[in-house]
Design an enzyme around this catalytic site. Structure first.
Site, mmCIF file in Angstrom:
data_model
loop_
_atom_site.group_PDB
_atom_site.id
_atom_site.type_symbol
_atom_site.label_atom_id
_atom_site.label_comp_id
_atom_site.label_asym_id
_atom_site.label_seq_id
_atom_site.Cartn_x
_atom_site.Cartn_y
_atom_site.Cartn_z
ATOM 1 N N ASP A 1 0.768 -1.034 0.052
ATOM 2 C CA ASP A 1 0.152 0.055 0.101
ATOM 3 C C ASP A 1 0.991 1.278 0.089
ATOM 4 O OD1 ASP A 1 -2.259 1.757 0.428
ATOM 5 O OD2 ASP A 1 -3.082 0.396 1.744
ATOM 6 N N ASP A 2 0.627 1.909 -1.000
ATOM 7 C CA ASP A 2 1.586 3.283 -1.301
ATOM 8 C C ASP A 2 3.246 3.331 -1.336
ATOM 9 O OD1 ASP A 2 -1.056 4.263 -0.694
ATOM 10 O OD2 ASP A 2 -0.676 5.052 1.255
ATOM 11 N N CYS B 1 -5.704 4.249 -4.288
ATOM 12 C CA CYS B 1 -5.952 2.802 -3.649
ATOM 13 C C CYS B 1 -7.198 2.191 -4.220
ATOM 14 C CB CYS B 1 -5.856 2.529 -2.270
ATOM 15 S SG CYS B 1 -7.113 3.798 -1.427
ATOM 16 N N ARG C 1 -7.352 -0.897 -6.749
ATOM 17 C CA ARG C 1 -7.357 -2.459 -6.487
ATOM 18 C C ARG C 1 -8.669 -2.895 -7.276
ATOM 19 N NH1 ARG C 1 -5.364 -2.926 -0.979
ATOM 20 N NH2 ARG C 1 -4.092 -1.220 -0.913
ATOM 21 N N LYS D 1 -6.139 -5.807 3.160
ATOM 22 C CA LYS D 1 -7.123 -4.647 2.720
ATOM 23 C C LYS D 1 -7.723 -4.798 1.642
ATOM 24 C CE LYS D 1 -6.667 0.301 1.402
ATOM 25 N NZ LYS D 1 -5.734 1.362 1.322
ATOM 26 N N HIS E 1 -11.277 -2.803 0.675
ATOM 27 C CA HIS E 1 -11.400 -1.240 0.142
ATOM 28 C C HIS E 1 -12.609 -1.314 -1.193
ATOM 29 C CE1 HIS E 1 -10.373 3.065 -0.068
ATOM 30 N NE2 HIS E 1 -11.427 2.844 0.634
ATOM 31 N N HIS F 1 0.613 2.514 4.373
ATOM 32 C CA HIS F 1 -0.406 3.187 4.370
ATOM 33 C C HIS F 1 -0.298 4.115 5.699
ATOM 34 C CE1 HIS F 1 -4.530 4.892 4.386
ATOM 35 N NE2 HIS F 1 -4.516 4.700 3.253
ATOM 36 N N ASP G 1 -0.266 -0.146 -5.102
ATOM 37 C CA ASP G 1 -1.653 0.297 -5.643
ATOM 38 C C ASP G 1 -1.369 1.789 -6.328
ATOM 39 O OD1 ASP G 1 -1.034 1.260 -3.060
ATOM 40 O OD2 ASP G 1 -3.166 1.026 -2.667
ATOM 41 N N ASN G 2 -0.192 2.537 -5.625
ATOM 42 C CA ASN G 2 -0.233 3.878 -6.215
ATOM 43 C C ASN G 2 1.250 4.255 -5.637
ATOM 44 O OD1 ASN G 2 -2.796 4.217 -4.075
ATOM 45 N ND2 ASN G 2 -0.699 5.007 -3.356
ATOM 46 N N LYS H 1 0.962 10.272 -4.703
ATOM 47 C CA LYS H 1 -0.137 9.575 -4.544
ATOM 48 C C LYS H 1 -1.362 10.672 -4.449
ATOM 49 C CE LYS H 1 -3.173 7.065 -1.395
ATOM 50 N NZ LYS H 1 -3.266 6.529 -0.029
#
Length: 589
Positions: free
Chosen positions: A41-42, A79, A83, A141, A143, A233, A339-340, A395
């Site tokens: 994540d991130d 995100c 996803r 996660k 989401h 994250h 994801d980013n 991001k």
């Protein structure tokens, strides 16, 4: 001896038929690979050690060195859309998740495709693999919605242990935003659960995945495991023993780290040797203008960030060791990505957020305990820009700092020690997994054919590119947009760090997006503008409007939630004061 022509043809036909039958039998007997999809994540392009980052990630690096490292892969700028695209292969606007719900203005929430939850027009990779005898698991996660039809337990996964929120505390069942539920929604196999007392996200997500596999009755079947970590994250948190390794690493400040990553990117051939570094956005702080106490604090915030990455990598190593102990490692494909790009939000700098953090959520920001249980930590826009290295923005923005992220493929059937520079994107992961599983013609969902394309031809050297130079590839979220076409990129970055103006760059020679070609190559600029308009029409992209600013939208929701939370206290206090004076008045009579 002379063989008559008709006999010769008969012999050749027989040989061909036998060969074809042998190939069919071999295909039927071919062992389907296990597939492990790991989503960080991130994570910025250069956050892993193998891409030139500061954090120690030996397990990720090992898989990269034994596989193929991609250098021109793009996700989206946030995100949930990434996803949705990752697990379906469809453009986010076709999945129902084109934006973060928290960023979506109320007047857009009921527009077609903008509900912010995974719709029934697309299928997940898990649903598709289950048709071919795969066992499917996910931890981490999600989401993409926790309604009856959107939980992963309803979307093809046999076993699930998931957080359905944009993020949450890594030690406790505690929200990280005022707009979240007081107990973030964790689900196991479709049912709400409470987290254990000894919870730490990276550890427990791997523990649960291992438990699912241990409890599996059909252990001989191939499996698909989707591990979606909370690292790195917000809130950025890590055990103290990991953070301490990096206390000195970031003391030189964000400008030095950005320059260091830029030079590493050149050494690793991620960018041309004559490239220019993407600038820091205007309005950010000057490191040299800060007090020493501030510098020390911000450097530790980044130390926690690196520690969280290393901790996650350690638990990835645990999972790899488990697969080896079960004799499953040799027949497993690993796919690792993000994801980013790096998280820009400095949510703790917002006054209303500070009140919520301290007096309602109970977080602290003490230097000595930063990153440990109970603390709220984030790296902020300056270090996010540094993490983006040679790229611009981060991001939530369409500069390559927000879109260009790592992608590693490793394991059975994947070329070893290779680098792949062909352009590819997040929608390509699902069709690639299907190809790796031997699924030649995947079912077409109600949304139509998949947006993405399989990267398998790159892995087998049957193709040098997946997208031709003449093909436009659009990306949009929260009003920020980009379109890639060959060497060129059209991009618009909105407020507050952008200005909403379309620009054109030749990213093959200018990966930092420093030289706007919109005027000097006006015909190319017009061509890509037209391509972007076609993209928005085809996928139902809605314009957010010139005054739209995602961070304002979230701050408005913060304030509204804070008012709703504090209203009962104010009403109670007001009633107490009124009652107090009424009693005094009665007594005085």
């Amino acid at each position: 001896m002379i063989i008559k022509p008709y006999i010769q043809n008969l012999i050749l036909s027989t040989i061909a038929m036998l060969s074809m039958m042998q190939n069919c039998v071999a295909q039927e007997n071919k062992v389907q690979p296990n597939i492990v999809l790991i989503l960080v994540d991130d994570a910025a392009l250069q956050d892993f050690g193998v891409y030139g980052g500061e954090a120690a990630t030996p397990n990720i690096d090992m898989l990269a060195n034994q596989g193929t490292l991609f250098t021109q892969y793009r996700a989206t700028l946030m995100c949930a859309p990434s996803r949705a695209m990752l697990v379906t292969g469809y453009d986010s606007h076709l999945t129902g998740v084109p934006n973060l719900p928290i960023f979506t203005p109320p007047e857009y929430a009921d527009k077609p495709g903008y509900k912010g939850i995974l719709n029934n027009e697309v299928e997940t990779i898990a649903t598709r693999l289950k048709r071919y005898n795969y066992r499917t698991y996910t931890t981490g996660k999600w989401h993409l919605g926790h309604t009856e039809s959107t939980l992963p337990s309803k979307r093809g996964f046999d076993r699930t242990y998931i957080l359905d929120a944009s993020g949450a505390d890594n030690y406790e069942q505690r929200p990280y935003l005022p707009t979240q539920e007081s107990k973030p929604p964790w689900f196991k196999d479709g049912k709400r659960i409470d987290l254990p007392e000894d919870f730490y996200s990276s550890k427990n997500l791997v523990d649960e995945m291992i438990q699912f596999m241990d409890e599996e009755d059909n252990k001989e079947d191939p499996f698909f495991a989707y591990l979606a970590f909370q690292a790195i994250h917000i809130p950025v948190q890590a055990p103290k023993e990991y953070t301490e390794k990096y206390i000195k690493t970031y003391e030189q400040g964000w400008d030095a780290i950005k320059k260091q990553r830029f030079e590493n990117a050149k050494d690793l051939q991620l960018i041309p040797l004559n490239a220019i570094m993407g600038p820091m956005p205007e309005g950010l702080r000057d490191w040299n203008g800060l007090e020493e106490k501030q510098k020390r604090y911000l450097a530790k915030a980044m130390a926690v960030n690196a520690g969280m990455l290393e901790s996650m990598d350690y638990h990835i190593g645990r999972y790899v060791s488990y697969l080896k102990s079960q004799d499953k490692f040799e027949n497993t494909v690993f796919i690792i990505t993000s994801d980013n790009g790096p998280e820009v939000s400095a949510v703790g700098d917002v006054k209303s957020m500070q009140l919520w953090m301290k007096y309602i959520a109970g977080y602290h920001t003490d230097y000595d305990r930063l990153g440990e249980q109970g603390s709220f930590n984030y790296i902020g826009p300056e270090f996010a820009s540094a993490c983006a290295g040679p790229s611009s923005f981060f991001k939530f923005y369409a500069g390559d700092g927000g879109l260009r992220v790592p992608l590693i493929m490793s394991g059975v059937g994947i070329p070893q020690g290779e680098r792949e520079s062909a352009f590819c994107r997040v929608t390509d992961i699902t069709p690639t997994i299907l190809s790796l599983a031997g699924i030649e013609k995947p079912k077409v969902a109600a949304a139509g054919p998949m947006t993405g394309r399989s990267l398998y031809p790159l892995l087998t050297n049957d193709a040098n590119v997946i997208y031709q130079d003449t093909e436009p590839i659009g990306i949009e979220a929260a009003g920020h947009g980009a379109l890639y076409k060959g060497d060129y990129k059209l991009v618009r970055n909105g407020r507050p760090y952008g200005d909403g103006i379309w620009r054109l760059y030749n990213i093959s020679i200018d990966p930092g997006e420093t030289n706007d070609l919109a005027e000097s190559q006006s015909s190319k600029f017009s061509e890509l503008i037209s391509d972007y308009d076609e993209y928005t029409t085809e996928y139902g992209v809605l314009e957010m409007g010139i005054n739209y600013e995602p961070l304002n939208e979230i701050q408005n929701k913060f304030k509204a939630q804070l008012v709703r939370t504090l209203r009962p206290w104010f009403i109670g206090l007001l009633l107490f004061i009124i009652g107090f004076f009424l009693i005094r008045k009665i007594r005085n009579r």
